[in-house]
Design an enzyme around this catalytic site. Structure first.
Site, short mmCIF file in Angstrom:
data_model
loop_
_atom_site.label_atom_id
_atom_site.label_comp_id
_atom_site.label_asym_id
_atom_site.label_seq_id
_atom_site.Cartn_x
_atom_site.Cartn_y
_atom_site.Cartn_z
N HIS A 18 0.86 -1.19 0.00
CA HIS A 18 0.00 0.00 0.00
C HIS A 18 0.90 1.25 0.00
O HIS A 18 1.97 1.25 0.61
CB HIS A 18 -0.90 -0.02 1.24
N GLU B 10 -4.27 2.12 -7.33
CA GLU B 10 -4.67 3.24 -6.48
C GLU B 10 -3.80 4.45 -6.80
O GLU B 10 -2.65 4.51 -6.35
CB GLU B 10 -4.46 2.88 -5.01
N GLY C 241 -7.43 8.87 0.15
CA GLY C 241 -7.78 9.66 1.34
C GLY C 241 -8.04 11.13 1.06
O GLY C 241 -8.09 11.94 1.97
N SER D 246 -10.46 7.33 -3.04
CA SER D 246 -11.64 8.20 -3.05
C SER D 246 -12.91 7.51 -3.54
O SER D 246 -13.78 8.16 -4.12
CB SER D 246 -11.39 9.45 -3.90
#
Ligand code: PGA
Length: 240
Positions: A96, A164, A170, A202
């Site tokens: 991540h 992502e 975020g 998002s």
């Protein structure tokens, strides 16, 4: 290949015990029976076992947010894939962008973690994505070229790739659907037809329906909206 959609709630460093229990009970009770896909939640490491017990017998799976690639040894503070598997965990988020940003994880670590997951038959959810100032095409190609060298052809259906864009994580940004569609077309071309591709960054109930229409997106990795019981269920409903 036609994939079942997969929605993962990444709870990050949020939700204390009671809050996490309340949320998982809500999800187990309120997931619509007509949703034919898979659902997973990724709580903090110390709650993996109790959340796995709570979802036992339901369709919800549990994912770790991170793992260490060694199985055991003198690595103070780490948990291996074998440790989380023993708790009933079936997936692990790997690489991540917050791991890269705050904990210095590199693509090399990501590859070691993918290998460790595959050895234990825990599904790695491998995150890729570019920064705002970078070219998505160049960065994604580079990341995938590196990652794909660690995976044999036979293992492609055992991993999940989550795209992502780092600038969307975020931030509650407005997602450009046609740009996202274009990127997923490229990703699908590069990765082939055996691997599920998720979108993250998002995702909200507002944009989930449009994103779910994109052919090459097979589900979502959801951060902040997964902390809201009603929003998470609404996002799942985008695939009804
Ligand atoms: P977000 O996070 O949904 O809050 O943007 C996504 C993620 O970090 O996986």
């Amino acid at each position: 290949m036609k994939f079942k959609p997969l929605i993962i709630g990444n709870w990050k460093l949020n939700l204390f015990r009671e809050e996490a229990f309340n949320l998982i009970e809500f999800i187990v009770k309120n997931t619509p029976a007509s949703f034919k896909g898979d659902i997973a939640v990724a709580p903090v490491m110390v709650l993996l076992q109790s959340i796995a017990e709570k979802v036992h017998g339901s369709r919800i799976q549990v994912s770790a947010q991170n793992i260490f690639h060694m199985q055991n040894g003198a690595y103070t503070g780490e948990s291996s894939v074998r440790h989380i598997k023993e708790l009933g965990v079936s997936m692990a988020i790997v690489g991540h962008s917050e791991r890269k940003q705050y904990f210095g994880e590199t693509l090399k670590h990501v590859c070691l973690k993918i290998k460790a997951c595959l050895l234990e038959q825990v599904v790695p959810v491998v995150c890729i994505g570019e920064k705002k100032i970078e070219s998505a095409e160049i960065v994604l190609n580079k990341q995938l070229d590196y990652i794909l060298t660690t995976i044999s052809d036979a293992q492609f259906h055992n991993i999940i790739i989550a795209y992502e864009p780092i600038w969307a994580i975020g931030k509650k940004v407005k997602i450009d659907i046609s740009r996202t569609e274009k990127i997923f077309k490229l990703l699908r071309k590069k990765i082939g037809n055996n691997t599920r591709l998720l979108y993250g960054g998002s995702v909200t109930p507002k944009n989930a329906k449009d994103l779910a229409q994109i052919l090459n997106i097979n589900g979502f990795l959801v951060g902040s909206a997964s902390l809201s019981p009603s929003m998470f269920i609404e996002i799942i409903k985008a695939y009804l």
